[in-house]
Write a protein that holds these residues in place. Sequence first.
Motif, PDB file in Angstrom:
ATOM      1  N   LEU A   3     -96.143-110.959 -62.729  1.00  0.00           N
ATOM      2  CA  LEU A   3     -94.905-111.058 -61.950  1.00  0.00           C
ATOM      3  C   LEU A   3     -94.432-109.682 -61.488  1.00  0.00           C
ATOM      4  O   LEU A   3     -93.951-109.530 -60.365  1.00  0.00           O
ATOM      5  N   VAL A   4     -94.562-108.686 -62.338  1.00  0.00           N
ATOM      6  CA  VAL A   4     -94.129-107.338 -61.983  1.00  0.00           C
ATOM      7  C   VAL A   4     -94.954-106.805 -60.818  1.00  0.00           C
ATOM      8  O   VAL A   4     -94.438-106.107 -59.941  1.00  0.00           O
ATOM      9  N   THR A   5     -96.223-107.116 -60.774  1.00  0.00           N
ATOM     10  CA  THR A   5     -97.065-106.631 -59.679  1.00  0.00           C
ATOM     11  C   THR A   5     -96.928-107.467 -58.409  1.00  0.00           C
ATOM     12  O   THR A   5     -97.162-106.974 -57.316  1.00  0.00           O
ATOM     13  N   ILE A   6     -96.530-108.728 -58.544  1.00  0.00           N
ATOM     14  CA  ILE A   6     -96.385-109.591 -57.370  1.00  0.00           C
ATOM     15  C   ILE A   6     -95.011-109.437 -56.712  1.00  0.00           C
ATOM     16  O   ILE A   6     -94.888-109.539 -55.491  1.00  0.00           O
ATOM     17  N   LEU A   7     -93.963-109.169 -57.471  1.00  0.00           N
ATOM     18  CA  LEU A   7     -92.602-109.095 -56.930  1.00  0.00           C
ATOM     19  C   LEU A   7     -92.423-108.092 -55.788  1.00  0.00           C
ATOM     20  O   LEU A   7     -91.775-108.409 -54.800  1.00  0.00           O
ATOM     21  N   PRO A   8     -92.961-106.867 -55.854  1.00  0.00           N
ATOM     22  CA  PRO A   8     -92.712-105.936 -54.749  1.00  0.00           C
ATOM     23  C   PRO A   8     -93.528-106.235 -53.488  1.00  0.00           C
ATOM     24  O   PRO A   8     -93.259-105.683 -52.427  1.00  0.00           O
ATOM     25  N   THR A   9     -94.494-107.126 -53.551  1.00  0.00           N
ATOM     26  CA  THR A   9     -95.366-107.391 -52.410  1.00  0.00           C
ATOM     27  C   THR A   9     -94.618-107.866 -51.162  1.00  0.00           C
ATOM     28  O   THR A   9     -94.848-107.322 -50.076  1.00  0.00           O
ATOM     29  N   PRO A  10     -93.694-108.833 -51.236  1.00  0.00           N
ATOM     30  CA  PRO A  10     -92.993-109.244 -50.005  1.00  0.00           C
ATOM     31  C   PRO A  10     -92.148-108.113 -49.404  1.00  0.00           C
ATOM     32  O   PRO A  10     -92.058-107.977 -48.175  1.00  0.00           O
ATOM     33  N   PHE A  11     -91.535-107.292 -50.250  1.00  0.00           N
ATOM     34  CA  PHE A  11     -90.728-106.175 -49.746  1.00  0.00           C
ATOM     35  C   PHE A  11     -91.608-105.126 -49.063  1.00  0.00           C
ATOM     36  O   PHE A  11     -91.241-104.578 -48.025  1.00  0.00           O
ATOM     37  N   LEU A  12     -92.748-104.845 -49.660  1.00  0.00           N
ATOM     38  CA  LEU A  12     -93.653-103.863 -49.072  1.00  0.00           C
ATOM     39  C   LEU A  12     -94.253-104.372 -47.770  1.00  0.00           C
ATOM     40  O   LEU A  12     -94.474-103.604 -46.835  1.00  0.00           O
ATOM     41  N   LEU A  18     -90.971 -98.577 -46.331  1.00  0.00           N
ATOM     42  CA  LEU A  18     -91.113 -98.779 -47.774  1.00  0.00           C
ATOM     43  C   LEU A  18     -92.584 -98.822 -48.169  1.00  0.00           C
ATOM     44  O   LEU A  18     -92.971 -98.235 -49.184  1.00  0.00           O
ATOM     45  N   SER A  19     -93.417 -99.479 -47.373  1.00  0.00           N
ATOM     46  CA  SER A  19     -94.843 -99.539 -47.693  1.00  0.00           C
ATOM     47  C   SER A  19     -95.490 -98.165 -47.566  1.00  0.00           C
ATOM     48  O   SER A  19     -96.355 -97.800 -48.369  1.00  0.00           O
ATOM     49  N   CYS A  20     -95.049 -97.372 -46.556  1.00  0.00           N
ATOM     50  CA  CYS A  20     -95.579 -95.998 -46.427  1.00  0.00           C
ATOM     51  C   CYS A  20     -95.174 -95.144 -47.623  1.00  0.00           C
ATOM     52  O   CYS A  20     -95.989 -94.392 -48.175  1.00  0.00           O
ATOM     53  N   CYS A  21     -93.910 -95.240 -48.022  1.00  0.00           N
ATOM     54  CA  CYS A  21     -93.445 -94.486 -49.201  1.00  0.00           C
ATOM     55  C   CYS A  21     -94.191 -94.915 -50.461  1.00  0.00           C
ATOM     56  O   CYS A  21     -94.561 -94.081 -51.293  1.00  0.00           O
ATOM     57  N   TYR A  22     -94.427 -96.217 -50.578  1.00  0.00           N
ATOM     58  CA  TYR A  22     -95.158 -96.740 -51.729  1.00  0.00           C
ATOM     59  C   TYR A  22     -96.593 -96.211 -51.746  1.00  0.00           C
ATOM     60  O   TYR A  22     -97.089 -95.777 -52.793  1.00  0.00           O
ATOM     61  N   LEU A  23     -97.248 -96.209 -50.597  1.00  0.00           N
ATOM     62  CA  LEU A  23     -98.614 -95.706 -50.531  1.00  0.00           C
ATOM     63  C   LEU A  23     -98.672 -94.207 -50.820  1.00  0.00           C
ATOM     64  O   LEU A  23     -99.578 -93.734 -51.513  1.00  0.00           O
ATOM     65  N   VAL A  24     -97.701 -93.452 -50.304  1.00  0.00           N
ATOM     66  CA  VAL A  24     -97.652 -92.013 -50.595  1.00  0.00           C
ATOM     67  C   VAL A  24     -97.419 -91.795 -52.091  1.00  0.00           C
ATOM     68  O   VAL A  24     -98.039 -90.920 -52.713  1.00  0.00           O
ATOM     69  N   PHE A  25     -96.535 -92.600 -52.674  1.00  0.00           N
ATOM     70  CA  PHE A  25     -96.268 -92.491 -54.110  1.00  0.00           C
ATOM     71  C   PHE A  25     -97.527 -92.801 -54.923  1.00  0.00           C
ATOM     72  O   PHE A  25     -97.882 -92.056 -55.845  1.00  0.00           O
ATOM     73  N   ILE A  26     -98.216 -93.894 -54.596  1.00  0.00           N
ATOM     74  CA  ILE A  26     -99.444 -94.273 -55.322  1.00  0.00           C
ATOM     75  C   ILE A  26    -100.521 -93.204 -55.152  1.00  0.00           C
ATOM     76  O   ILE A  26    -101.199 -92.820 -56.118  1.00  0.00           O
ATOM     77  N   PHE A  27    -100.679 -92.699 -53.930  1.00  0.00           N
ATOM     78  CA  PHE A  27    -101.675 -91.658 -53.678  1.00  0.00           C
ATOM     79  C   PHE A  27    -101.329 -90.379 -54.452  1.00  0.00           C
ATOM     80  O   PHE A  27    -102.199 -89.768 -55.077  1.00  0.00           O
ATOM     81  N   GLY A  28    -100.071 -89.981 -54.428  1.00  0.00           N
ATOM     82  CA  GLY A  28     -99.627 -88.791 -55.171  1.00  0.00           C
ATOM     83  C   GLY A  28     -99.797 -88.948 -56.663  1.00  0.00           C
ATOM     84  O   GLY A  28    -100.225 -88.022 -57.359  1.00  0.00           O
ATOM     85  N   TRP A  29     -99.450 -90.130 -57.164  1.00  0.00           N
ATOM     86  CA  TRP A  29     -99.571 -90.385 -58.593  1.00  0.00           C
ATOM     87  C   TRP A  29    -101.041 -90.350 -59.031  1.00  0.00           C
ATOM     88  O   TRP A  29    -101.388 -89.749 -60.055  1.00  0.00           O
ATOM     89  N   GLY A  30    -101.902 -90.967 -58.239  1.00  0.00           N
ATOM     90  CA  GLY A  30    -103.339 -90.947 -58.556  1.00  0.00           C
ATOM     91  C   GLY A  30    -103.920 -89.544 -58.480  1.00  0.00           C
ATOM     92  O   GLY A  30    -104.727 -89.146 -59.323  1.00  0.00           O
ATOM     93  N   THR A  31    -103.485 -88.784 -57.477  1.00  0.00           N
ATOM     94  CA  THR A  31    -103.952 -87.406 -57.352  1.00  0.00           C
ATOM     95  C   THR A  31    -103.482 -86.569 -58.530  1.00  0.00           C
ATOM     96  O   THR A  31    -104.239 -85.770 -59.085  1.00  0.00           O
TER      97      THR A  31
END
Length: 107
Positions: A3-12, A18-31
């Motif tokens: 549920l935690v992983t599915i909930l943000p999907t409609p917003f993104l 928001l999806s760009c910020c999320y992708l930048v956050f995920i990319f930065g976190w992984g880096t």
Amino acid sequence: YTLVTILPTPFLYSSYRLSCCYLVFIFGWGTWNGACYYIEVFAERYRLQFITVSDKDDASVTTAESEDEDDSDLFENALEDVEIDQTSELYQTIAAAIIEESANRSE
């Protein structure tokens, strides 16, 4: 967890920013995690190369000194036990090898 992983999907999906910020956050976190891993692991491996080499050198010097003493005693005892005359097979093999090597060097 699902549920935690599915909930943000409609917003993104609905918001481009928001999806760009999320992708930048995920990319930065992984880096960041990858960089931390490389710094920790490879720095430790690099440091261990020098520690291992110096420890091996110290251990090998101590071992080499004791082995030299043991080897010299064994060598002296072996020389006393071995009787080499010109008819023995060992003498003939060694002499043939020396003669062959000296012939190869002179050519």
